[in-house]
Motif scaffolding. Structure first.
Motif, PDB file in Angstrom:
ATOM      1  N   GLN A  26      13.936  24.720  14.478  1.00 38.79           N
ATOM      2  CA  GLN A  26      14.430  25.082  15.343  1.00 38.79           C
ATOM      3  C   GLN A  26      13.133  24.504  16.307  1.00 38.79           C
ATOM      4  OE1 GLN A  26      14.686  29.130  15.502  1.00 38.79           O
ATOM      5  NE2 GLN A  26      15.180  29.342  13.666  1.00 38.79           N
ATOM      6  N   LEU A  27      11.922  24.075  16.323  1.00 36.27           N
ATOM      7  CA  LEU A  27      10.922  23.870  16.777  1.00 36.27           C
ATOM      8  C   LEU A  27      11.138  22.635  17.292  1.00 36.27           C
ATOM      9  CD1 LEU A  27       8.508  24.763  18.307  1.00 36.27           C
ATOM     10  CD2 LEU A  27       7.358  23.871  16.440  1.00 36.27           C
ATOM     11  N   GLY A  63      18.418  12.455  16.323  1.00 37.60           N
ATOM     12  CA  GLY A  63      16.984  12.731  15.383  1.00 37.60           C
ATOM     13  C   GLY A  63      17.302  13.893  14.621  1.00 37.60           C
ATOM     14  N   LEU A  64      18.044  15.046  14.726  1.00 37.76           N
ATOM     15  CA  LEU A  64      17.672  16.438  14.110  1.00 37.76           C
ATOM     16  C   LEU A  64      17.810  15.578  12.783  1.00 37.76           C
ATOM     17  CD1 LEU A  64      16.760  18.985  14.064  1.00 37.76           C
ATOM     18  CD2 LEU A  64      18.862  19.851  15.020  1.00 37.76           C
ATOM     19  N   ALA A  65      19.521  14.925  12.801  1.00 40.33           N
ATOM     20  CA  ALA A  65      20.061  15.090  11.508  1.00 40.33           C
ATOM     21  C   ALA A  65      19.146  14.364  10.761  1.00 40.33           C
ATOM     22  CB  ALA A  65      21.014  14.146  11.819  1.00 40.33           C
ATOM     23  N   GLN A  66      18.594  13.831  11.558  1.00 43.68           N
ATOM     24  CA  GLN A  66      17.185  12.278  10.390  1.00 43.68           C
ATOM     25  C   GLN A  66      15.517  13.111   9.912  1.00 43.68           C
ATOM     26  OE1 GLN A  66      16.798   8.959  13.147  1.00 43.68           O
ATOM     27  NE2 GLN A  66      18.536   7.716  11.962  1.00 43.68           N
ATOM     28  N   TRP A  67      15.837  14.391  10.945  1.00 46.80           N
ATOM     29  CA  TRP A  67      14.478  14.997  10.433  1.00 46.80           C
ATOM     30  C   TRP A  67      14.715  16.120   9.473  1.00 46.80           C
ATOM     31  CZ3 TRP A  67       9.831  16.637  10.178  1.00 46.80           C
ATOM     32  CH2 TRP A  67       9.913  18.769  10.291  1.00 46.80           C
ATOM     33  N   ALA A  91       5.147   0.254  31.835  1.00 44.64           N
ATOM     34  CA  ALA A  91       5.518   1.976  31.864  1.00 44.64           C
ATOM     35  C   ALA A  91       6.812   1.954  30.379  1.00 44.64           C
ATOM     36  CB  ALA A  91       4.918   2.372  32.534  1.00 44.64           C
ATOM     37  N   GLU A  92       8.315   1.053  30.710  1.00 42.10           N
ATOM     38  CA  GLU A  92       9.164   1.605  30.093  1.00 42.10           C
ATOM     39  C   GLU A  92       8.721   1.399  28.443  1.00 42.10           C
ATOM     40  OE1 GLU A  92      12.638   0.246  31.858  1.00 42.10           O
ATOM     41  OE2 GLU A  92      12.411   1.819  33.224  1.00 42.10           O
ATOM     42  N   GLN A  93       8.385   0.457  28.370  1.00 36.33           N
ATOM     43  CA  GLN A  93       7.765  -0.201  26.802  1.00 36.33           C
ATOM     44  C   GLN A  93       6.471   0.917  26.165  1.00 36.33           C
ATOM     45  OE1 GLN A  93       6.639  -4.843  27.187  1.00 36.33           O
ATOM     46  NE2 GLN A  93       8.709  -5.166  28.081  1.00 36.33           N
ATOM     47  N   PHE A  94       5.147   0.615  27.242  1.00 37.30           N
ATOM     48  CA  PHE A  94       4.693   1.455  26.804  1.00 37.30           C
ATOM     49  C   PHE A  94       5.135   3.096  25.946  1.00 37.30           C
ATOM     50  CE2 PHE A  94       1.371   5.155  27.709  1.00 37.30           C
ATOM     51  CZ  PHE A  94       0.679   4.820  26.522  1.00 37.30           C
ATOM     52  N   ARG A  95       6.193   3.914  27.388  1.00 33.09           N
ATOM     53  CA  ARG A  95       6.634   5.215  26.486  1.00 33.09           C
ATOM     54  C   ARG A  95       7.237   5.118  25.689  1.00 33.09           C
ATOM     55  NH1 ARG A  95      10.183   5.879  31.989  1.00 33.09           N
ATOM     56  NH2 ARG A  95       7.900   5.032  32.893  1.00 33.09           N
ATOM     57  N   SER A  96       8.105   4.047  25.425  1.00 33.61           N
ATOM     58  CA  SER A  96       8.885   3.746  24.411  1.00 33.61           C
ATOM     59  C   SER A  96       7.937   3.944  22.608  1.00 33.61           C
ATOM     60  CB  SER A  96       9.720   2.830  23.837  1.00 33.61           C
ATOM     61  OG  SER A  96      10.620   2.802  23.167  1.00 33.61           O
ATOM     62  N   THR A  97       7.186   3.110  23.243  1.00 33.16           N
ATOM     63  CA  THR A  97       6.171   3.186  21.920  1.00 33.16           C
ATOM     64  C   THR A  97       5.541   4.500  21.857  1.00 33.16           C
ATOM     65  OG1 THR A  97       5.218   0.986  22.379  1.00 33.16           O
ATOM     66  CG2 THR A  97       4.123   2.409  20.880  1.00 33.16           C
ATOM     67  N   LEU A  98       4.437   5.019  22.554  1.00 37.28           N
ATOM     68  CA  LEU A  98       4.431   6.013  23.000  1.00 37.28           C
ATOM     69  C   LEU A  98       5.716   7.797  22.002  1.00 37.28           C
ATOM     70  CD1 LEU A  98       1.312   8.212  23.473  1.00 37.28           C
ATOM     71  CD2 LEU A  98       2.637   8.370  25.842  1.00 37.28           C
ATOM     72  N   LEU A  99       6.836   7.258  22.657  1.00 40.71           N
ATOM     73  CA  LEU A  99       7.705   8.353  21.858  1.00 40.71           C
ATOM     74  C   LEU A  99       7.266   8.514  20.920  1.00 40.71           C
ATOM     75  CD1 LEU A  99       9.347  10.024  22.908  1.00 40.71           C
ATOM     76  CD2 LEU A  99      11.354   8.389  22.784  1.00 40.71           C
ATOM     77  N   GLN A 100       7.929   6.906  20.066  1.00 39.16           N
ATOM     78  CA  GLN A 100       7.708   6.585  18.341  1.00 39.16           C
ATOM     79  C   GLN A 100       6.974   7.249  18.541  1.00 39.16           C
ATOM     80  OE1 GLN A 100       8.306   2.822  19.376  1.00 39.16           O
ATOM     81  NE2 GLN A 100      10.008   2.825  20.286  1.00 39.16           N
ATOM     82  N   ALA A 101       5.341   7.528  18.547  1.00 42.55           N
ATOM     83  CA  ALA A 101       4.588   7.691  17.593  1.00 42.55           C
ATOM     84  C   ALA A 101       4.446   9.477  17.726  1.00 42.55           C
ATOM     85  CB  ALA A 101       2.732   6.995  18.344  1.00 42.55           C
ATOM     86  N   VAL A 102       4.374   9.947  18.696  1.00 39.58           N
ATOM     87  CA  VAL A 102       4.860  11.433  18.988  1.00 39.58           C
ATOM     88  C   VAL A 102       5.747  12.155  17.960  1.00 39.58           C
ATOM     89  CG1 VAL A 102       5.762  13.635  21.022  1.00 39.58           C
ATOM     90  CG2 VAL A 102       4.225  11.408  21.122  1.00 39.58           C
ATOM     91  N   VAL A 103       7.175  11.308  17.652  1.00 34.85           N
ATOM     92  CA  VAL A 103       7.898  11.658  17.152  1.00 34.85           C
ATOM     93  C   VAL A 103       7.684  11.457  15.297  1.00 34.85           C
ATOM     94  CG1 VAL A 103      10.356  11.569  16.192  1.00 34.85           C
ATOM     95  CG2 VAL A 103       9.507  11.321  18.404  1.00 34.85           C
ATOM     96  N   MET A 104       7.141   9.937  15.055  1.00 27.11           N
ATOM     97  CA  MET A 104       6.964  10.347  13.824  1.00 27.11           C
ATOM     98  C   MET A 104       5.355  11.015  13.510  1.00 27.11           C
ATOM     99  SD  MET A 104       8.153   7.422  12.507  1.00 27.11           S
ATOM    100  CE  MET A 104       6.969   7.257  11.247  1.00 27.11           C
ATOM    101  N   GLY A 105       4.204  11.116  14.401  1.00 27.68           N
ATOM    102  CA  GLY A 105       3.342  12.472  13.857  1.00 27.68           C
ATOM    103  C   GLY A 105       3.334  13.822  13.768  1.00 27.68           C
ATOM    104  N   ALA A 106       4.532  13.645  14.138  1.00 29.76           N
ATOM    105  CA  ALA A 106       5.220  15.341  14.284  1.00 29.76           C
ATOM    106  C   ALA A 106       5.528  15.811  12.975  1.00 29.76           C
ATOM    107  CB  ALA A 106       5.881  15.650  15.969  1.00 29.76           C
ATOM    108  N   SER A 111      15.359  18.029  21.975  1.00 34.04           N
ATOM    109  CA  SER A 111      16.984  18.166  22.065  1.00 34.04           C
ATOM    110  C   SER A 111      16.462  16.932  23.584  1.00 34.04           C
ATOM    111  CB  SER A 111      17.035  19.483  22.313  1.00 34.04           C
ATOM    112  OG  SER A 111      16.224  20.060  23.410  1.00 34.04           O
ATOM    113  N   GLY A 112      15.837  16.812  24.165  1.00 33.67           N
ATOM    114  CA  GLY A 112      16.251  16.093  25.131  1.00 33.67           C
ATOM    115  C   GLY A 112      15.844  14.328  24.619  1.00 33.67           C
ATOM    116  N   VAL A 113      15.360  14.348  24.020  1.00 31.52           N
ATOM    117  CA  VAL A 113      14.939  12.736  23.781  1.00 31.52           C
ATOM    118  C   VAL A 113      16.591  12.307  22.867  1.00 31.52           C
ATOM    119  CG1 VAL A 113      13.612  11.251  21.997  1.00 31.52           C
ATOM    120  CG2 VAL A 113      12.328  13.203  23.280  1.00 31.52           C
ATOM    121  N   TRP A 114      16.781  13.674  21.873  1.00 33.16           N
ATOM    122  CA  TRP A 114      17.502  13.156  21.263  1.00 33.16           C
ATOM    123  C   TRP A 114      18.816  13.196  21.524  1.00 33.16           C
ATOM    124  CZ3 TRP A 114      15.426  16.636  16.380  1.00 33.16           C
ATOM    125  CH2 TRP A 114      14.728  16.448  16.050  1.00 33.16           C
ATOM    126  N   SER A 115      19.255  14.116  22.834  1.00 31.81           N
ATOM    127  CA  SER A 115      20.743  13.937  23.588  1.00 31.81           C
ATOM    128  C   SER A 115      20.111  12.284  24.182  1.00 31.81           C
ATOM    129  CB  SER A 115      20.380  14.763  24.243  1.00 31.81           C
ATOM    130  OG  SER A 115      19.084  14.918  25.569  1.00 31.81           O
TER     131      SER A 115
END
Length: 198
Positions: free
Chosen positions: A185-186, A92-96, A147-162, A192-196
């Motif tokens: 760095q931030l 994800g960092l390379a894509q970032w 719950a896993e599906q929602f967590r994935s959707t939420l993660l996507q929104a957080v990453v895109m927003g960030a 890092s946990g997500v991308w790993s």
């Protein structure tokens, strides 16, 4: 004279050329001036046509802007694909970093980060080809329960927003190079946990 010099463009070819001329002008002017400060008349003048073809090909100003946004989205997708092809295990960092390279372009920022959410709506962005591509990089396995599906959707929104907010913050910084280094760095620490796991 050769046959190519005698070739007369068909009506379909002329229409395709006119449509592309409108789109090229719109990409340039929306990027330079923003959606609110770009009139269809400005685009018509810039591409050397009347305003009528714009309505014919795109319907209205918002339709034309949606087409411009699609051009920008294709740049993001091409950038992500290039990262995937050049890295055995892209992170994800390379894509970032690839995303930030695009955001160094003020016109790209204007269209994608500033105007697009306001003009086309957040729902459009959530269902865009870019979001679909990001989802594919953030989903490593079949999702089980709701719950896993929602967590994935939420993660996507957080990453895109960030990504979007960080890019805008970097662009507004007095020292963009320093801001980008700090943001990298931030992002690495935050995700890092997500991308790993991806």
């Amino acid at each position: 004279m050769s046959d190519t010099k005698h070739h007369r463009r068909t009506q379909a070819e002329r229409r395709a050329e006119s449509r592309q001329a409108v789109l090229d002008s719109a990409c340039r002017l929306f990027a330079a001036n923003g959606y609110a400060d770009t009139a269809l008349e400005d685009i018509a003048i810039d591409c050397g046509l009347t305003i009528r073809p714009i309505y014919h090909y795109f319907g209205h100003k918002k339709g034309l802007f949606a087409a411009v946004n699609e051009v920008a989205e294709q740049r993001i997708i091409a950038s992500m694909q290039a990262v995937a092809e050049s890295n055995a295990s892209p992170t994800g960092l390379a894509q970032w970093r690839a995303y930030l390279d695009l955001c160094d372009d003020p016109g790209f920022r204007q269209v994608v980060l500033i105007d697009s959410p306001n003009i086309l709506g957040r729902e459009r962005w959530n269902n865009s080809p870019v979001s679909v591509a990001v989802r594919s990089t953030l989903t490593s396995s079949e999702l089980g329960n709701v719950a896993e599906q929602f967590r994935s959707t939420l993660l996507q929104a957080v990453v895109m927003g960030a990504f979007a907010e960080a890019a805008l913050t970097i662009a507004a910084a007095d020292d963009m190079a320093m801001a980008r280094a700090e943001a990298e760095q931030l992002m690495e620490v935050l995700f890092s946990g997500v991308w790993s796991e991806c």
